[in-house]
Each structure stands twice: as C-alpha cells, then as structure tokens.
Write a protein that holds these residues in place. Structure first.
Motif, short mmCIF file in Angstrom:
data_model
loop_
_atom_site.label_atom_id
_atom_site.label_comp_id
_atom_site.label_asym_id
_atom_site.label_seq_id
_atom_site.Cartn_x
_atom_site.Cartn_y
_atom_site.Cartn_z
N ILE A 133 -5.84 5.27 9.91
CA ILE A 133 -6.95 4.25 10.19
C ILE A 133 -8.00 4.94 11.64
O ILE A 133 -7.50 5.45 12.32
N THR A 140 -10.95 0.27 11.64
CA THR A 140 -11.19 0.17 10.26
C THR A 140 -11.74 -1.30 10.04
O THR A 140 -10.33 -2.46 10.63
N TYR A 197 -17.50 2.97 5.09
CA TYR A 197 -15.94 3.18 4.87
C TYR A 197 -15.39 4.06 3.28
O TYR A 197 -16.55 2.94 2.43
N GLY A 215 -12.83 4.61 11.46
CA GLY A 215 -12.95 3.65 10.33
C GLY A 215 -12.74 3.63 9.29
O GLY A 215 -12.22 3.00 8.47
N CYS A 216 -12.86 5.11 8.83
CA CYS A 216 -12.14 5.44 7.95
C CYS A 216 -11.03 5.30 7.42
O CYS A 216 -9.66 5.78 8.32
N ILE A 217 -10.50 6.02 6.18
CA ILE A 217 -8.93 5.61 5.87
C ILE A 217 -8.83 7.07 5.03
O ILE A 217 -9.31 7.14 4.63
#
Length: 319
Positions: A133, A140, A197, A215-217
């Motif tokens: 995360i 995130t 995102y 911030g992306c998963i």
C-alpha cells in the motif's frame, strides 16, 4: 470430523491447533487459489496456520511468496527468525488464519492495517491476497469505491510529482513507460473510481507486503493474474483501516492485531466492541486481550468465548 480443540503455545501465546504438520518448502496453501468457505454466516475467522521448513538459500520473503504472504506478515509472525537467512531446517510459521474486517462481505475489501485484500466471489466464500500500500505521504485512500476499468498490459504515465521525486534521486523517468517487464504496473491493472489509484501487479514482487507505493495497491503477479478476470467493472471496493479485528469461530472469540504505536489503546477494553464484551453468555479473557495487543503478531488470538445453551433432555413417557 471431530473439531480440534485449541492449544496454547507457551512461548508465544499464539493459538494453534492440535496436529499441525510441518510441511516441506515446496508446499503452498491450496486455499490461496481456491478460497475459503464460511459455512456459518456468523463466523468471521477462517483458515489455519501451518509451518514450513526453510531451505539453505531461503529467505522469509521466499517462503512467504510461495504461500501468498508479504514481508510484514512474515516478519510479525516469526519475530525470532532472521529475515534474510532463516537457516536450513528452520520451522517458519505461515500465518494462514484470518479475522475478516468489519465491512460488507461483497466485492473487494482492503484492510490497510494488515496490508491484505479480501475478495468475496459469492456468498459464503472468500479469497485473500497480500498487497503493498501507499507509504507515508502517499497514503492509499480510505472509503467506498468501485472498479471503473480493467487493462491488460498497461502502459504507465508517471505523474509530474513522481517524475520530480525520481529526478531528485538522479533517475529520469520517461513520460510514458511502455508495457513489458520493466513496467511497474506489471501485466494487469484495475482502475478505481478514486482518481489515479489502481490495483495492479508489479515488476518488483520481493517488496510486496510493505507500505512502499505511491498510493496504489500492488499485488503479486500471480495473484493479480488470478483476480483480474474474476472481478467485473463496477465491483465495489471498500478500503478500511482496522488494526484490531475481532471475530467468532463457532463459540470461540478471536482478536487479531496489526497495530502501530499510534494505534495502541489506553485500555484493552477499547478493542473489544461493547456489543460483544457485555453480551449475555460471553466471557472475555482480558489478560489474553492484553497479551494479543502486546505481542502484535498479526495472528488471530483466542481471547474468550460464549457459553452454549444447555441442552434439554427429553424422556419418553412410559404408559
């Protein structure tokens, strides 16, 4: 099948079941691909921890990835094991038991505190994945979102802020990174309704399970490959931050802790909902609650239970 009774591990306070097998390093968790069924809709604890033996060249990251676990999970569950050189024949715990977050059991649910994604393909079934995360300053987002698009072999257009950050480190990013093995998004990307995102793969899987993204998963390449065709457009995505998860498995009450210093409660009674702690017939062992908070292993910890109603005995009348 006879239900296994919980047994206390005297060294760590973890709850393990009788009969846990030590399996070879080539063993992976079948449920990582097939998912888990929750036959009782009131239950929210599922899975079972197990052990593997490390090989001479294994790291905790190697052992975790084979069963679908990330860096932080493996470190927390094995506090006495060297991350980079566990040593040949070391028994390494794989934390394959979970308490579901408090969220609707539909679509995708991400708990940032544990860096784990839960997917509910159908009623009563759950599949779970390790994720990375956003790091501090690139958080995130929390909230309710949905999947708005799906892209195979995505290109990456790094925003100006990320290009500037890399430039400060002497790395000049191109305006567009084409699809391929050097693309940080990997081979699959799911775009969220939250601007900018994504849930995506990675070209650096060994950093998975940490707070390292912008911030992306991020998911393991093999996990996003499995998830990508399963989730349609408009699938709901719920993102929560729950460092203390409480749930039932039959009549046993469990607490799972993934707490940072800022999360530590002033009192153990703050982490058990009043609706549970004060319910009739429920007994909470506050000493075990304190132990679970202190150890902070990320493993479900048995902290109480509820009494079963007495069974009535019916006698046939004899005339």
């Amino acid at each position: 099948m006879k239900r296994q009774q919980p047994q206390r591990n005297s060294q760590s306070g973890w709850v393990v079941a009788l009969g846990l097998a030590l399996v070879g390093v080539s063993c992976a968790l079948p449920a990582a691909q097939t998912g888990y069924w929750l036959p009782n809709p009131d239950d929210s604890v599922f899975g079972q921890i197990f052990y593997v033996k490390s090989g001479r060249k294994d790291t905790l990251l190697d052992l975790g990835r084979r069963s679908g676990f990330g860096y932080d999970e493996m470190k927390s569950a094995n506090p006495g094991v060297d991350t980079w050189l566990p040593g040949k024949g070391t028994h390494v715990l794989v934390p394959a038991q979970y308490v579901l977050p408090q969220a609707p059991r539909q679509g995708l649910v991400l708990n940032l505190a544990e860096k784990r994604l839960y997917y509910f393909p159908t009623s009563g079934k759950v599949v779970t994945y390790a994720v990375s995360i956003g790091r501090e300053g690139w958080d995130t987002p929390l909230g309710n979102f949905s999947i708005v698009s799906k892209v195979k072999d995505p290109t990456w257009t790094p925003p100006a802020s990320i290009r500037a950050e890399h430039a400060e480190q002497g790395e000049i990013l191109p305006a567009v990174v084409p699809a391929g093995p050097d693309n940080p998004l990997g081979q699959y990307a799911l775009r969220l309704s939250a601007k900018k995102y994504l849930i995506h793969g990675t070209n650096k899987p060994w950093g998975l399970g940490m707070q390292v993204s912008h911030g992306c998963i991020r998911m393991y390449p093999e996990d996003i490959e499995q998830l990508f065709p399963e989730v349609p457009i408009a699938t709901p995505v719920t993102i929560v931050y729950q460092p203390f998860k409480v749930g039932w498995r039959d009549n046993d009450l469990y607490l799972e802790v993934h707490a940072k210093d800022k999360d530590k409660p002033g009192s153990p009674k703050e982490v058990i909902p009043t609706s549970i702690a004060e319910a009739q017939g429920v007994n909470v062992d506050w000493r075990e609650v304190r132990r679970a908070i202190k150890e902070n292993t990320g493993l479900p910890h048995l902290v109480g239970g509820r009494q079963q109603p007495p069974q009535r005995l019916y006698l046939d009348r004899i005339f």
